[in-house]
Design an enzyme around this catalytic site. Structure first.
Site, short mmCIF file in Angstrom:
data_model
loop_
_atom_site.label_atom_id
_atom_site.label_comp_id
_atom_site.label_asym_id
_atom_site.label_seq_id
_atom_site.Cartn_x
_atom_site.Cartn_y
_atom_site.Cartn_z
N HIS A 104 0.82 -1.22 0.00
CA HIS A 104 0.00 0.00 0.00
C HIS A 104 0.85 1.27 0.00
O HIS A 104 0.38 2.34 0.38
CB HIS A 104 -0.98 -0.01 1.18
CG HIS A 104 -2.28 -0.66 0.79
ND1 HIS A 104 -2.31 -1.86 0.10
CD2 HIS A 104 -3.58 -0.30 0.96
CE1 HIS A 104 -3.57 -2.18 -0.13
NE2 HIS A 104 -4.36 -1.26 0.38
N ASP A 171 -6.14 4.59 10.41
CA ASP A 171 -7.58 4.71 10.11
C ASP A 171 -8.04 3.60 9.18
O ASP A 171 -9.19 3.20 9.19
CB ASP A 171 -7.87 6.07 9.47
CG ASP A 171 -7.81 7.17 10.52
OD1 ASP A 171 -8.00 6.86 11.71
OD2 ASP A 171 -7.59 8.33 10.15
N GLU A 304 -9.97 13.64 15.16
CA GLU A 304 -9.42 13.89 13.83
C GLU A 304 -10.20 15.03 13.18
O GLU A 304 -11.43 15.08 13.30
CB GLU A 304 -9.51 12.64 12.96
CG GLU A 304 -8.19 12.30 12.31
CD GLU A 304 -8.21 10.99 11.55
OE1 GLU A 304 -7.42 10.11 11.91
OE2 GLU A 304 -9.01 10.85 10.61
P1 FAD Z 1 4.31 -1.85 1.98
O1 FAD Z 1 3.84 -0.85 0.99
O2 FAD Z 1 4.23 -3.26 1.57
O3 FAD Z 1 5.78 -1.50 2.47
C1 FAD Z 1 6.11 -0.18 2.90
C2 FAD Z 1 7.59 -0.11 3.31
O4 FAD Z 1 7.78 -0.91 4.48
C3 FAD Z 1 8.54 -0.67 2.27
O5 FAD Z 1 9.75 0.04 2.33
C4 FAD Z 1 8.74 -2.10 2.71
O6 FAD Z 1 9.96 -2.64 2.24
C5 FAD Z 1 8.72 -1.94 4.21
N1 FAD Z 1 8.20 -3.14 4.88
C6 FAD Z 1 7.06 -3.82 4.64
N2 FAD Z 1 6.94 -4.86 5.49
C7 FAD Z 1 8.03 -4.81 6.29
C8 FAD Z 1 8.51 -5.61 7.37
N3 FAD Z 1 7.83 -6.67 7.80
N4 FAD Z 1 9.67 -5.26 7.95
C9 FAD Z 1 10.38 -4.18 7.54
N5 FAD Z 1 9.99 -3.42 6.52
C10 FAD Z 1 8.83 -3.72 5.91
N6 FAD Z 1 -0.77 5.32 7.21
C11 FAD Z 1 -1.07 5.68 8.46
O7 FAD Z 1 -0.18 5.85 9.28
N7 FAD Z 1 -2.36 5.87 8.86
C12 FAD Z 1 -3.42 5.65 8.02
O8 FAD Z 1 -4.57 5.79 8.43
C13 FAD Z 1 -3.13 5.24 6.69
N8 FAD Z 1 -4.12 4.96 5.82
C14 FAD Z 1 -3.81 4.55 4.57
C15 FAD Z 1 -4.87 4.26 3.69
C16 FAD Z 1 -4.60 3.85 2.40
C17 FAD Z 1 -5.73 3.54 1.48
C18 FAD Z 1 -3.24 3.73 1.97
C19 FAD Z 1 -2.93 3.30 0.58
C20 FAD Z 1 -2.18 4.02 2.83
C21 FAD Z 1 -2.47 4.44 4.13
N9 FAD Z 1 -1.44 4.73 5.04
C22 FAD Z 1 -1.76 5.10 6.31
C23 FAD Z 1 -0.02 4.64 4.65
C24 FAD Z 1 0.52 3.26 5.04
O9 FAD Z 1 0.68 3.16 6.43
C25 FAD Z 1 1.90 3.00 4.41
O10 FAD Z 1 1.84 3.16 3.04
C26 FAD Z 1 2.38 1.59 4.76
O11 FAD Z 1 3.72 1.45 4.37
C27 FAD Z 1 1.56 0.58 4.04
O12 FAD Z 1 1.73 -0.68 4.63
P2 FAD Z 1 1.99 -1.93 3.71
O13 FAD Z 1 1.87 -3.11 4.59
O14 FAD Z 1 1.13 -1.94 2.51
O15 FAD Z 1 3.52 -1.64 3.35
#
Ligand code: FAD
Length: 465
Positions: A104, A171, A304
């Site tokens: 994400h 959220d 918020e």
């Molecule tokens: P990924 O996109 O898969 O990875 C993000 C980064 O973390 C990369 O650098 C990856 O290599 C690293 N990573 C992933 N897993 C691990 C692991 N196990 N160990 C070490 N590194 C790792 N953020 C908020 O804080 N609050 C919100 O309410 C919020 N809402 C969101 C809503 C939407 C629709 C979207 C798209 C994003 C939102 N975000 C929010 C942002 C979100 O927290 C970050 O984009 C987060 O990185 C997404 O998590 P993911 O698991 O998809 O990570």
């Protein structure tokens, strides 16, 4: 831009733009750039090089960046990831390894150009991760040991079965534990309980390299494990007490220092009831004044603010709060004022009587972020987190991107202290400015925990120009 300037002076800003139309280019034929010996390792049958796997790992929620990895690892155990990192580390030209939580990210942060993307969800599907285990101890109270690959929605449903829940959320809950802990994990609870990174007791991390301080090591374990703890790609347990440098580095560390395979998350009793209120304002100063008053003087659990504009209806994918009659009242307010400000507040309570909810009793100080963590915030006691959450068609996303850049420029020119959440910069200078006084520590930690620059290359920090 005048309205942007009137935003209070200190804030974190984050932009999520995602084109709704998916266009993934045709992948051209290529020779696999990984060292051929990798395909004779034990993990070889978990390395996927087929088009489907590569295509998925080449895109993310943002759909703005497309970077092709050489392979995707679908691990069935944590050891598979350890083996992969050890192999990369041992090679004369180490390749990048990126954990992909739920993909994400918006800017390719979980991608690895010609490297290997580790599909963390595979641990979940194969039962090879740490799962979700709820426990209690006199020192910590209730907590959950949670696999880094787990989604927060799963953490919530499992802990609720015990009448418990984490205290700090995002959220949106379809994000992985490892992904949000690598950033901060913020929501309407952060002002009260801190971000998710402030609510972790302990983690297991696979580092790019780790050399245990022998003096500290003596305190934690017996000498028979010494061999396990020296070297590369190791699984290290860390907390504020043990291996604390790694612990604080990883929290908000943008995936640069290790892969989180387990996090011990703070839990509390889940509320029986909540009162959920939205207050509408036509005056910006009253809106911000009330917001600051509420975070410093009341016992709310969630707060918020948001803006309601003609192009952003009051009910959207995030919420269906307003009734039809409210919606028509809001529409008439909007035509009168052009913009409406909304405070969303939540109070947990136990009993059927809601009298206590309306009492403003306790004095809470605003939660401060632990400065030892890698995450950076404006250097002020009170700051706003302003999110611009917009979706667009594939052809006009650049217009929104330009607007985002303009907002950043306005902040810079007006001296508004600001940090980007989910940052992305193309230059080393950009990253240095972002981390500010923490840059040297961030660099030192990279040399300590991932000197061969294997981990999370998609963030573009140590491979920027
Ligand atoms: P990924 O996109 O898969 O990875 C993000 C980064 O973390 C990369 O650098 C990856 O290599 C690293 N990573 C992933 N897993 C691990 C692991 N196990 N160990 C070490 N590194 C790792 N953020 C908020 O804080 N609050 C919100 O309410 C919020 N809402 C969101 C809503 C939407 C629709 C979207 C798209 C994003 C939102 N975000 C929010 C942002 C979100 O927290 C970050 O984009 C987060 O990185 C997404 O998590 P993911 O698991 O998809 O990570």
């Amino acid at each position: 831009m005048a309205k942007t300037c009137s935003i209070p002076a200190y804030f974190i800003v984050f932009f999520i733009i995602s084109p709704l139309i998916s266009i993934v280019g045709k992948l051209s034929p290529w020779t696999n750039p990984l060292p051929p010996e990798i395909f004779s390792l034990d993990i070889a049958n978990k390395l996927r090089v087929d088009l489907d796997a590569i295509k998925t790992a080449s895109t993310d929620f943002g759909n703005l960046v497309h970077v092709t990895p050489a392979a995707v690892l679908r691990p069935s155990s944590i050891n598979d990831i350890v083996d992969l990192i050890k192999f990369s580390h041992s090679h004369s030209v180490p390749f990048g390894v990126a954990a992909r939580g739920h993909g994400h990210s918006s800017r390719g942060q979980a991608m690895a150009d010609n490297g290997v993307v580790v599909d963390m969800s595979s641990l979940n599907n194969n039962g090879g991760g740490d799962g979700i285990r709820v426990s209690w101890s006199p020192a910590l109270g209730f907590y959950a040991d949670v696999g880094g690959e787990k989604l927060w929605i799963d953490v919530l449903s499992d802990t609720l079965e015990h009448g418990l829940a984490p205290v700090s959320w995002t959220d949106y809950l379809y994000l992985s534990v490892g992904g949000t802990l690598s950033n901060a994990g913020i929501s309407g609870q952060s002002f009260r309980y801190g971000p998710q990174i402030s609510n972790v007791h302990e983690m297991d991390i696979i580092t790019g390299e780790y050399n245990v301080d022998i003096h500290r090591f003596w305190l934690v374990t017996s000498l028979s494990h010494l061999g396990d703890l020296l070297g590369t790609g190791e699984l290290v347990t860390c907390s504020k007490q043990w291996n604390s440098e790694l612990f604080f580095a990883v929290l908000g560390g943008l995936g640069q220092f290790g892969i989180i395979t387990r996090a011990r998350i703070v839990l509390d009793k889940a509320p029986n009831r909540v009162k959920w209120v939205r207050l509408l304002y036509s005056d910006f100063s009253t809106f911000t004044r009330d917001q600051e008053k509420l975070i410093s003087t009341t016992a709310l659990e969630y707060l918020e603010g948001s803006l309601i504009m003609q192009q952003s209806p009051p009910n959207n994918w995030r919420s269906s709060f307003f009734s039809l009659s409210d919606q028509s009242r809001i529409a008439s307010l909007l035509s009168q004022h052009g913009i409406i400000y909304c405070l969303e507040v939540v109070k947990y309570y136990e009993h059927l009587s809601i009298d206590t909810v309306d009492e403003v009793l306790a004095f809470l100080s605003v939660w401060m972020w632990d400065d030892r963590m890698s995450a950076v915030i404006p250097d002020e006691d009170t700051f706003y987190c302003v999110g611009f959450l917009r979706s667009t068609g594939f052809n006009d996303w650049e217009v929104l991107d330009d607007q985002n850049k303009e907002i950043l420029q306005v902040c810079e020119k007006s001296g508004i202290k600001m940090k980007q959440y989910l940052p992305h910069y193309k230059t080393k200078e950009g990253w240095m400015n972002h981390f500010g006084s923490k840059w040297n520590t961030f660099q030192d930690r990279k040399s300590q925990f991932d000197p061969k620059m294997i981990l999370s290359p998609g963030q573009g920090i140590f491979n920027s120009v």
